[in-house]
Motif scaffolding. Structure first.
Motif, PDB file in Angstrom:
ATOM      1  N   CYS A 124       1.250   3.084   3.369  1.00 35.01           N
ATOM      2  CA  CYS A 124      -0.101   2.700   2.969  1.00 35.01           C
ATOM      3  C   CYS A 124      -0.795   2.095   4.183  1.00 35.01           C
ATOM      4  O   CYS A 124      -0.152   1.416   4.995  1.00 35.01           O
ATOM      5  CB  CYS A 124      -0.031   1.683   1.835  1.00 35.01           C
ATOM      6  SG  CYS A 124      -1.633   0.993   1.377  1.00 35.01           S
ATOM      7  N   CYS A 140      -0.292  -8.032   0.191  1.00 33.65           N
ATOM      8  CA  CYS A 140      -0.567  -7.188  -0.982  1.00 33.65           C
ATOM      9  C   CYS A 140       0.675  -7.117  -1.850  1.00 33.65           C
ATOM     10  O   CYS A 140       1.744  -7.588  -1.478  1.00 33.65           O
ATOM     11  CB  CYS A 140      -1.032  -5.801  -0.560  1.00 33.65           C
ATOM     12  SG  CYS A 140       0.297  -4.759   0.037  1.00 33.65           S
ATOM     13  N   CYS A 148      -3.656  -5.457  -4.952  1.00 30.36           N
ATOM     14  CA  CYS A 148      -3.607  -4.158  -4.270  1.00 30.36           C
ATOM     15  C   CYS A 148      -4.986  -3.904  -3.663  1.00 30.36           C
ATOM     16  O   CYS A 148      -6.002  -4.109  -4.330  1.00 30.36           O
ATOM     17  CB  CYS A 148      -3.257  -3.060  -5.267  1.00 30.36           C
ATOM     18  SG  CYS A 148      -3.312  -1.420  -4.528  1.00 30.36           S
ATOM     19  N   CYS A 157       1.786  -0.788  -7.227  1.00 35.96           N
ATOM     20  CA  CYS A 157       1.587  -0.287  -5.858  1.00 35.96           C
ATOM     21  C   CYS A 157       1.531   1.240  -5.872  1.00 35.96           C
ATOM     22  O   CYS A 157       2.379   1.897  -6.477  1.00 35.96           O
ATOM     23  CB  CYS A 157       2.740  -0.771  -4.978  1.00 35.96           C
ATOM     24  SG  CYS A 157       2.751  -0.031  -3.339  1.00 35.96           S
TER      25      CYS A 157
HETATM   26  S1  SF4 Z   1       0.063  -2.737  -3.150  1.00 29.65           S
HETATM   27 FE1  SF4 Z   1      -1.764  -1.487  -2.755  1.00 29.65          FE
HETATM   28  S2  SF4 Z   1      -2.380  -2.127  -0.698  1.00 29.65           S
HETATM   29 FE2  SF4 Z   1      -0.251  -2.780  -0.939  1.00 29.65          FE
HETATM   30  S3  SF4 Z   1       1.019  -1.101  -0.145  1.00 29.65           S
HETATM   31 FE3  SF4 Z   1       0.761  -0.773  -2.341  1.00 29.65          FE
HETATM   32  S4  SF4 Z   1      -0.998   0.590  -2.474  1.00 29.65           S
HETATM   33 FE4  SF4 Z   1      -1.072  -0.324  -0.453  1.00 29.65          FE
END
Ligand code: SF4
Ligand code: FAD
Length: 343
Positions: A124, A140, A148, A157
């Motif tokens: 990500c 996050c 997120c 996630c």
């Molecule tokens: S929680 Fe959201 S921002 Fe963090 S790695 Fe996962 S998708 Fe990405």
């Protein structure tokens, strides 16, 4: 310069010793294959394992062989470069050879292994960053935070499954052979991934992936891999498309499968592909039937697959590229060509 956190490195010479070391070290210990994903993640402080168990001295994990029944067995520690160059894999499993040939760049393919690729962590744009960078954003859900940044208010996630080999192995019906101190088990790769970006693979602490087992393909097997990425020389997929078609001697499609990656936390199979392509004549002379069927499958993929703003690359542009890469990859499979990518 980013530094590795301190850890104890173990370099066992047998699989049994590796399993015992992992069991003794507890759930925080990790396995090191080529280290091309694990070590950057450790430098980014995404994990700080006290013990790292390297498999590089365990010889029986690096081989490619074909069993008497035609099954192809690839040791988890086999370098991607060896998979991509293997005459057996190129001739019988073209989608896998093509996917392996497009992972990262040449040095990383020589170091990175097929097993490590299947077990690649999700990616990500808000997590594959330094600790300092992530701290500025308040971290996050995946590590150290509570929100997120991709899905506002999201409780799950959605970091992207990004391994190029995984969708190809899914179209090939691969099974993963996994060892633990209690014994061995085999899991169909379809049942191995879960749509959870925090951890998208069902591998228990202390377990080691030892081999990837691929059943003998059908007589008229065709396969190809398509990859969209920013720099053709090295980047992770912005979209990966693996296609399989089983053709009769007359070129009629008897079965088909299509799996896409780099969209969400697990690779995604496009539903209804076999039904849409079964019975379609794929030879150049068949003309409009094949062209119409391609258009239908490309539109189905476009409807079912929605890239998220989880990885770099505008997600709406990635959406537009889904039907383009699906069509091109299916065409390449039928023509015995591929991979589909730009340089
Ligand atoms: S929680 Fe959201 S921002 Fe963090 S790695 Fe996962 S998708 Fe990405
Ligand atoms: C610049 C760059 C570009 C890259 N581009 C791509 C790309 O385009 N496509 C792509 O797919 N990948 C890419 N990668 C990621 C990586 O190089 C490959 O996925 C590689 O195949 C990982 O294999 P490895 O052997 O290095 O795994 P490692 O880093 O050693 O391990 C990866 C993970 O799997 C676990 N693991 C590894 N082997 C085993 C095993 N046998 N049993 C149990 N656990 C195990 C490790 O603990 C770790 O969690 C890129 C990496 C870099 C740095």
């Amino acid at each position: 310069m980013l530094r590795l956190p301190p850890f104890r490195l173990e370099q066992p010479e047998t699989l049994q010793a590796a399993l015992e070391l992992l069991a003794a070290a507890g759930p925080q210990a990790v396995v090191l294959a080529g280290g091309t994903d694990l070590l950057p993640n450790m430098k980014h402080e995404l994990l700080q394992p006290p013990v790292v168990v390297a498999l590089s001295r365990v010889p029986e994990l690096s081989s490619i062989r074909q069993a008497a029944d035609g099954e192809i067995v690839i040791g988890a520690m086999t370098p991607l470069a060896a998979v991509a160059a293997s005459p057996l894999v190129r001739a019988t499993l073209p989608a896998l050879a093509q996917a392996a040939s497009l992972v990262a760049g040449p040095q990383l393919r020589r170091r990175g292994t097929l097993g490590g690729n299947v077990l690649l962590d999700t990616r990500c744009q808000y997590i594959n960053q330094t600790h300092f960078w992530r701290s500025a954003l308040g971290f996050c859900l995946k590590k150290d935070g509570t929100a997120c940044h991709v899905v506002a208010g999201g409780s799950r996630c959605v970091a992207a499954a990004s391994a190029d080999s995984a969708p190809a192995l899914m179209t090939l019906g691969a099974r993963l052979e996994i060892a633990g101190v209690a014994g061995r088990r085999q899991v169909p790769i379809d049942a191995f991934f879960v749509a959870d970006g925090i951890r998208n693979r069902k591998l228990e602490p202390g377990e080691i992936l030892i081999a990837i087992r691929i059943p003998a393909p059908a007589a008229g097997h065709r396969g190809a891999y398509g990859k969209l990425r920013e720099r053709g020389s090295i980047d992770f997929p912005l979209l990966g498309v693996a296609a399989r078609l089983d053709l009769s001697p007359a070129g009629v499609c008897e079965d088909a499968d299509l799996v896409l990656t780099a969209l969400a936390a697990a690779p995604r199979r496009v539903a209804g592909v076999a039904e849409a392509l079964r019975g379609v004549v794929t030879t150049p002379a068949s003309g409009s039937d094949w062209v119409a069927a391609l258009g239908k499958v490309a539109a189905m993929a476009r409807r079912q697959c929605r890239p998220l703003p989880n990885i770099p690359g505008d997600h709406e542009w990635r959406s537009e590229m889904v039907p383009v890469y699906v069509r091109r990859t299916l065409q390449a499979a039928v023509a015995g060509e591929g991979p589909v990518h730009h340089v």
